[in-house]
Every structure is written in structure tokens, then in C-alpha cells.
Design a protein around this motif. Structure first.
Motif, PDB file in Angstrom:
ATOM      1  N   LEU A  22       0.834  -1.183   0.000  1.00 10.16           N
ATOM      2  CA  LEU A  22       0.000   0.000   0.000  1.00 10.16           C
ATOM      3  C   LEU A  22       0.878   1.246   0.000  1.00 10.16           C
ATOM      4  O   LEU A  22       2.009   1.229   0.486  1.00 10.16           O
ATOM      5  N   TYR A  23       0.342   2.312  -0.549  1.00 10.22           N
ATOM      6  CA  TYR A  23       1.071   3.563  -0.675  1.00 10.22           C
ATOM      7  C   TYR A  23       0.316   4.674   0.035  1.00 10.22           C
ATOM      8  O   TYR A  23      -0.907   4.655   0.080  1.00 10.22           O
TER       9      TYR A  23
ATOM     10  N   ASP B  48      -2.622   0.592  -7.800  1.00  7.45           N
ATOM     11  CA  ASP B  48      -3.326   1.270  -8.884  1.00  7.45           C
ATOM     12  C   ASP B  48      -3.836   2.645  -8.467  1.00  7.45           C
ATOM     13  O   ASP B  48      -4.625   3.250  -9.180  1.00  7.45           O
ATOM     14  N   GLN B  49      -3.412   3.105  -7.299  1.00  6.46           N
ATOM     15  CA  GLN B  49      -3.804   4.416  -6.759  1.00  6.46           C
ATOM     16  C   GLN B  49      -5.289   4.492  -6.458  1.00  6.46           C
ATOM     17  O   GLN B  49      -5.928   5.519  -6.668  1.00  6.46           O
TER      18      GLN B  49
ATOM     19  N   ASN C  89     -14.440   3.233   2.506  1.00  7.61           N
ATOM     20  CA  ASN C  89     -15.140   2.615   3.630  1.00  7.61           C
ATOM     21  C   ASN C  89     -14.228   1.766   4.501  1.00  7.61           C
ATOM     22  O   ASN C  89     -14.670   0.908   5.239  1.00  7.61           O
ATOM     23  N   LYS C  90     -12.966   1.993   4.395  1.00  2.00           N
ATOM     24  CA  LYS C  90     -11.996   1.348   5.273  1.00  2.00           C
ATOM     25  C   LYS C  90     -11.233   2.474   5.944  1.00  2.00           C
ATOM     26  O   LYS C  90     -11.486   3.640   5.688  1.00  2.00           O
ATOM     27  N   GLU C  91     -10.304   2.155   6.764  1.00  2.00           N
ATOM     28  CA  GLU C  91      -9.543   3.191   7.456  1.00  2.00           C
ATOM     29  C   GLU C  91      -8.394   3.680   6.568  1.00  2.00           C
ATOM     30  O   GLU C  91      -7.252   3.781   7.002  1.00  2.00           O
ATOM     31  N   ASN C  92      -8.712   4.022   5.333  1.00  2.00           N
ATOM     32  CA  ASN C  92      -7.695   4.437   4.366  1.00  2.00           C
ATOM     33  C   ASN C  92      -7.609   5.939   4.172  1.00  2.00           C
ATOM     34  O   ASN C  92      -6.852   6.403   3.336  1.00  2.00           O
TER      35      ASN C  92
END
Length: 184
Positions: free
Chosen positions: A7-8, A26-27, A32-35
Motif C-alpha cells: 500500500l502507498y 493502482d492508486q 469505507n476502510k480506514e484508508n
């Protein structure tokens, strides 16, 4: 052997605070996640994400020399274990979404042109080529770019612009907005 996805992180200044977006290779950012986190620590709430998406879309659509966001990403409405649907924005940079059971969900309606093209995106068969060619024959031809052997088409239903490479039978159309080049 276990596979892990790298992950970036992409940091964005949002109203004087740092928001860190965690995306896949893929950026793509799952909303809906803690992103999406304040200062890379505290996840934004749904009520904070929606105005952030509007801000982000407005910044990315500015001319390149006026942007504050250097690494454009895409947003998906996926829940744990899925990517879900992409979140798109209208002409006013408002996300086309709804809030359902505390989750952000895309309300985008996929046109038949995209359904057909996506179903054959990685197929190199003559059948896939013929079907996408038939689809593009129902689109409006816009221009030919001879140096890249591409034709540009516009869907007469949804208005999406597609580039169609003419190099080999398995080539498939690509959305114009996903290209990294400038077109007239």
C-alpha cells in the motif's frame, strides 16, 4: 506462500490539516476502510469524508500548475474484502454517492458501453475485438491520432470518450480520462 498487497500513502493538505490517503498500487483508495486518516492516525468519519471528496475532486480538476494535489488517486466504495464500485464526480465535482447504513456507496450507473468494454478488457480474442468494434461503431467518431494508431470515439448514450488502439485484434478501448496525455 502468502501474498501481501503493498500500500502507498499520499498526503494531502486539507484546510490546513494533513490527510493521508492509503491506496493500492493502482492508486485506488477504499473510502469505507480506514484508508483516509487525519495526520495519518485518526480515520475520517463518513461526515468528514464526503466534503473531503468534494475538495479533492475540485483540486484535481484544476489546471496542473494550480493544483495542490500532486498524486491523483481514484476512490472506490468497497467494504472489507472487495473493491466495490468506483466513485465518480459530476460536473460540479460532487461525488455521485449515497450514505447507506453508515457506509458511502457509489450510485453511478454504468453505461452499456463500459460494461461491454470491461467484460473484454483483457481478452485478446477476435470475438472480443469484434464486439467492442461493434460497440464503437455505435459511438460518434471524434478523431484519429495516426502517430499512435488510435481512434477517439464518444458514446452517444453516456458521453464517455474512448481511445481505441488499432494495433492488434485484442486491443480494447480505454477511457480518455485514464490516459496520461493531453488531448485537444
Amino acid at each position: 506462500m502468502e501474498y501481501s498487497l503493498k500500500l502507498y500513502e499520499r498526503a494531502v493538505d486539507y484546510n490546513g490539516r494533513l490527510v493521508v490517503l492509503v491506496c493500492d498500487p493502482d492508486q485506488l483508495v477504499m473510502v469505507n476502510k480506514e484508508n483516509i486518516k487525519w495526520d495519518g492516525v485518526t480515520p475520517l468519519t463518513v461526515d468528514e469524508i464526503v466534503p473531503f471528496l468534494k475538495f479533492y475532486a475540485r483540486e484535481v480538476r484544476k489546471p496542473e500548475d494550480q493544483r495542490t494535489i500532486k498524486y491523483p488517486v481514484g476512490f472506490m466504495d468497497g467494504l472489507p474484502g472487495e473493491y466495490g464500485d468506483s466513485i465518480v464526480f459530476d460536473d460540479n465535482c460532487d461525488p455521485i454517492i449515497k450514505i447507506e447504513d453508515g457506509y458511502i456507496r457509489s450510485t453511478r450507473v454504468i453505461c452499456e458501453c463500459e460494461k461491454l468494454i470491461l467484460s473484454h478488457a483483457y481478452s485478446a480474442t477476435r470475438k472480443a475485438y469484434k464486439e467492442t468494434t461493434r460497440l464503437l461503431n455505435n459511438c460518434t467518431f471524434l478523431e484519429r491520432t495516426s502517430s499512435l494508431l488510435e481512434n477517439t470515439y464518444k458514446c452517444t448514450i453516456c458521453g464517455e470518450v474512448w481511445f481505441r488502439k488499432k494495433l492488434f485484434p485484442g486491443s480494447y478501448p480505454v477511457k480518455a480520462q485514464t490516459q496520461n496525455k493531453k488531448w485537444k
